[in-house]
Each structure stands twice: as structure tokens, then as C-alpha cells.
Design an enzyme around this catalytic site. Sequence first.
Site, PDB file in Angstrom:
ATOM      1  N   HIS A  60       0.820  -1.213   0.000  1.00  0.00           N
ATOM      2  CA  HIS A  60       0.000   0.000   0.000  1.00  0.00           C
ATOM      3  C   HIS A  60       0.849   1.255   0.000  1.00  0.00           C
ATOM      4  CE1 HIS A  60       0.196   1.008   4.390  1.00  0.00           C
ATOM      5  NE2 HIS A  60       0.304  -0.294   4.556  1.00  0.00           N
ATOM      6  N   GLU A 195      -5.145   1.628   2.711  1.00  0.00           N
ATOM      7  CA  GLU A 195      -5.017   0.467   3.579  1.00  0.00           C
ATOM      8  C   GLU A 195      -5.274   0.866   5.020  1.00  0.00           C
ATOM      9  OE1 GLU A 195      -2.730  -2.579   6.078  1.00  0.00           O
ATOM     10  OE2 GLU A 195      -2.627  -0.416   6.052  1.00  0.00           O
ATOM     11  N   GLU A 196      -4.753   2.031   5.401  1.00  0.00           N
ATOM     12  CA  GLU A 196      -4.782   2.452   6.801  1.00  0.00           C
ATOM     13  C   GLU A 196      -6.177   2.816   7.298  1.00  0.00           C
ATOM     14  OE1 GLU A 196      -2.345   1.892   8.579  1.00  0.00           O
ATOM     15  OE2 GLU A 196      -0.493   2.084   7.422  1.00  0.00           O
ATOM     16  N   HIS A 306       3.670   3.800  12.631  1.00  0.00           N
ATOM     17  CA  HIS A 306       2.613   4.816  12.784  1.00  0.00           C
ATOM     18  C   HIS A 306       3.081   5.994  13.624  1.00  0.00           C
ATOM     19  CE1 HIS A 306      -1.030   2.180  11.482  1.00  0.00           C
ATOM     20  NE2 HIS A 306       0.073   1.898  10.791  1.00  0.00           N
TER      21      HIS A 306
END
Lengths: 339, 339
Positions: A60, A195-196, A306
Site C-alpha cells: 500500500h 489500507e490504513e 505509525h
Amino acid sequence: MLKKLTESFGVSGYEMPVADIIYEEVKKFCTDIKFDNMGNLKVFKRSKTELPPKVLLSAHMDEVGLIITDVTEEGYFKFASVGGIDPKVLIAQRVNVNGLKGVISTKAVHLTTAEERKQNLSEDKLYIDIGAKDKNEAQKVAKPGDYCVFDSKYTEFGNQIKAKALDDRIGCAIMIEILKKDWPVDLYCNFTVQEEVGLRGARVASRGINPDYAVVIEGTTCNDLPGVEANLRVTKIGAGPAISILDSASKGNEELIALLEKSATRHNIPYQFKASTAGGNDAGTICITDGGIKTASLSVPCRYIHSPVCVMNKSDFENCRRLIEVFLEDMGKDGKIND
Amino acid sequence: MEILKKLADNSGISGYENEFAKSLQKMLESYCSQVEINKTGSVVANFRNYDDNKKTILLEAHLDRIGLVVSEILENGFLKFKALGGVDDRTLPASEIYVLGKESIFGVIGALPPHLKSGSSDDGFVKIQDMMIDTGFSKEELKDKISVGDPVLLKCEFCELLGSRVSSAALDNRAGIAAILCALDMLKTEDLKYNIKIAFTVGEELGLLGARTIDCEDVDLAIVVDVTHGKTPDAKPEGTFVLGSGAIICRGPNLDFGITKKVIETAEKQGILHDIEVSAGNTGTNAWVIQTLEQGIRCVLLSIPLRYMHTAVETIDTDDVKSVAKLIAECVKGGDLLA
């Protein structure tokens, strides 16, 4: 390439800047490239062999980041996080707002109570300061709906690399490398969006391909810190790419995992199993596409994902790339298991 | 702006100020007849020529900045650390740092990713004693590079925000030093009614240490220059100042009543932007110490408003530095400040 990719901008929902970089690079050695309506970048490279197996690789492009929700009278931006961000990593950080710098912090320690200093700050208590004098000045820089990313440079240090967005520019960088060469398989490479925020892009991008196997290339959690018990470390940095058996979104296909292990062993490439079922990735949606696709995830361990300061090991990155390469070669030589 | 950038990008962590003191000594040499570093490590100078028949005004600012110090070296090159000066634990996760050992080593302060938090520990507060610096080296490799007791710098290069606003670590109190250097520049060709003495002191953040050992025998007035709290949405409005509101002149028992009044009149007469801060007791600045040196020293406190004090993203308006510089210059060059 990894430096260029991690320092570019691509929060879920606005991946175009990073997609453009990938497109410009990939078009040097591929001709079948297209964007779909969601913004997924899909590349196909045909095999020169007869009746080749069909393999889908997927990584991604999007990263976690912030989206501006409001501009205050005093000229600050309120924001929400896009994807999972712990507000703890936002305090005393710089962000990039439409090319300008902004800072996120909290009132001085001198102005806090002992009670306040023991409480984590939630996202709604935080704001972005770009130095605007008032609302009017701030609005000229950004409007609600504009995205911000961490201001974090790619830095090599010790034996590791620090950057933002290693999840999942690692996968993008590896796929770009792979696409430079020819393979004895019909190779589909999907650079996916969103994706996140719930594995959205891969759901659309993997449709209609019907590959024999799909491998998701990721940056995954790594918590190999002193004091953390061995079974809670998830992965270990420097120990090779991690194969997922089970995570919160999918169960890795046993047949494909066996093939990956076989290739790794045959070519002496270190690998490990991800020792946690937390987190999920695009494999979760790919494995239930078009009646089901045999899917597995191969990930480079990343500490502090993240956050603005993700950390990975260069050899893990190289070994992940090599394992995918030998897997594709072996696949062409040996063919599919269920031929 | 240039001088502020140069000052802010220098180290000079409380207790480890030698190098920075030496560079300040060099900077002062172009203005001063005599510059020395005293036994405590503070930089003390006489501006131009000293005349025994004139009264003497001291311009003081602390030169140290907050930081961290390495307290333990763990497996895999992780470091435990303690704070030097007042640090809010909450501002540390995901910070980039340099360990200033035999070599300067880059590192990050890690933070657990959101994926690995169970529901119950979600609000888990991380105390400074539980945080670690990731150096990317092995413990063995670190042996010749750093040792316990080495200072740690919060990394954040000087950067410009909108308009005249800038952000950096260490603006507390490099902004104050910049204001004094600017004032000296304005005064370099003026006829001076008073002797001007300069002291850039060490150890302020560790308990106003350096100010206690300045030789003040001949000093008739001390003008202390520091930073004060800038207004932010999360801080209470009283006692905090909007960036750009000019020189903040403090009133209260720590400061001389009559002279402070004259300073305010000077600002009004010269049209210099200013505001008044009230401190009912301890100002928390070096003025508190200097006031009781020798037979008692009359003090004036001028401050620059600064947001997010003691973080890597301290933010000021450079126009306020200029206002303070101009006010210092106007006050000391003549007039009847010391009647």
C-alpha cells in the site's frame, strides 16, 4: 528510492504525490500501467515463458497522517488522525501543512498541574500551530479537508534507518525493484490506496486478476525492546522478513507459506514468523477476493510504526526483497504446486 | 534571524555548556574590551571601554538549554535517560535526539504502536523512567562512542513558520541572548552614559545556578532578559502573552518599582511595542537570584513571549526579540534610568 518514497506525501485518501513518484519510476521498465478509479496503481509484467504461474504482489502507498477539521479564530488548525495514530507521538512534533511547517505541542510544563502531567492528551486537545496571526491568515494556507504529514527526514543511523511512512513505502520500494527485472511468472504489482483506513484500495485493485498466489509486502510491528518479554516482541529487528501465520484480518495460506519457507531455506535467506495476531493488512481483503486467493504476508520488522520515527534494519529490507525474488524464480522453475 | 538560528542550533545543555560558552565569548569579542569565562563557566564581559566614574548596568541572560542525560546503556544499544531541567514526559515519545558523547550519535525515543495496545492499557501513561533511546547500534559498538553521563540534545533544527515566527528547541533562552546581542549592535557607536556589563550564565534550568556567581560588586542595575509564556488555546489567558505583543516588562517584588516604571515610560515614549506581566513573588528567572547578590541589586526583567516552553518546538515571533533589543538600547544609552 526508499528515501524519496518515505519523504513524499501520501496520507490515505490523498496518495497522488507518492503515486506519481512510483509511476514515473515504474514506467521506465514497464508498459502496462494503469490507475483505477480509487487511485490504485496497477502494473502488469508478462512472463516470457510458456504457461507461467500468475503472481500478485501488493503493497500500500498510503501512510497514516492528519486531516484538518477546523480553523480556530486564533489561527490554529484542529485535526483528526487518518489511520491509527497514538496522540502521544504527536506532541512536540513538526508537521508539513501544504508545504509549510507547523508544530503540535501542549502548554508549557510550568503551566500544568501535577495531575495534568500524568494524563495523556487526547487528539481533541491538540492543535497545529503554523504561526498564523489569525483565522484569515491560517485559511490562506489550508482548509478543512487538507492533509498533513509528519515532518521527518529519512536518516541512516547506527545499523538502522529512521523515517516516517516505512509502513508501507518499504513494500512500494521492494516492488519497484522487482519490476525492474523480468520474471518467469505473469507478475501483477498493485500499489494500493487506503489500507490504513480499512483495507479499502486492495479490495478493488485485486479484483479480476485471479492469481495463483498473492503476496502482500509490508512493514510490520516490532517491539524487541529491553524489558519486553520475548513472546510480546512480535518480530525481531535484523532477523529477516517476517511471515504472518494469523493476524486480525486473515490467516496466511499454508501452501504459499510453505513455498516461501522452501525458497528461503534453499537460498539461505533468514526469515521469522510474526509472533502476534495483532494488526491486519491488505491480505485480509485479498484472500476473499473473486472467490478466494491464496495469500500470505511478508513483512520487514519496523519499530515504532505509525509514528514520525519508524525504525528498520537495512538487511531485513534486502532479505525481504531477495526472498520475493527467489520465490518468483522458484515459482517459474517448479511451477505451481497444484498444477 | 540569522544570529538567532546560529544560537538555537548550538548545544549548551545545562551542566555541559563549555563549547557554547566559548562560541559566545568569540561573538562578544567584537564588541567588548574584556571577555572571560568565570569559574562557574558563565561568560562575563565589559562592553567597549570601562569608565570608573560611570554607573554600571548589567545585561544578563542564561545561555543553557534543557536536555537529557544518559543514565544506563542496555542490551541492543538502548539507553535509559534522565531529564536535565524541567521536561514534560508527555513531549518526549517519538523525539529525535543526539547523544553528545565522544561522537555525536543520532537516536530516537521510541513509542509503542497503537496496534499493540490492549483496550485496558490504551491510556497507559509512559513515564520518563520507562522510556528508552534507540541508537541503532549494539551495546558493544556503543562502548567507544558514548558513556553514562553524556548529555542528550533534543534535535529540532531552527525553522521559519508564517511571517516573523520561528520554531526551534532552545529558544529559551537563545531568544534572550539574541536580544542582548542585537542591543549591543545598536549601541556600538552611541555615546554611553553608563558602563555596560554582560553576563551569559550557565545552569539556570538546574536552579538558577550560574547567576549566583556573577561578580556584581560594581553593578547598579541588572536587566535580566528571558522568555515568558506565549498565549495558546490550552493555557489560561492571564499571565500568557500573544506572540508579537512586544517586550514583556515584569512588575512585582522581584523587580525595582521605580526603574521598571521608567522602562515602561521609555517604551511608551519611543513607541516600542510592550506589555506588562505581573509576578507576585518569585519570577522563576535569574532576577530572583541577582536581586539578593552583594548589598542587593536593583533588577528589571524583560521577556520575550514563547509558546510550548521546554519542548523541541518552542515558538516565538522574532519581532518581539527586536522590541526587547530596542528597549534595552533606548534604556541604557542615556536618559535618567539611574538618577
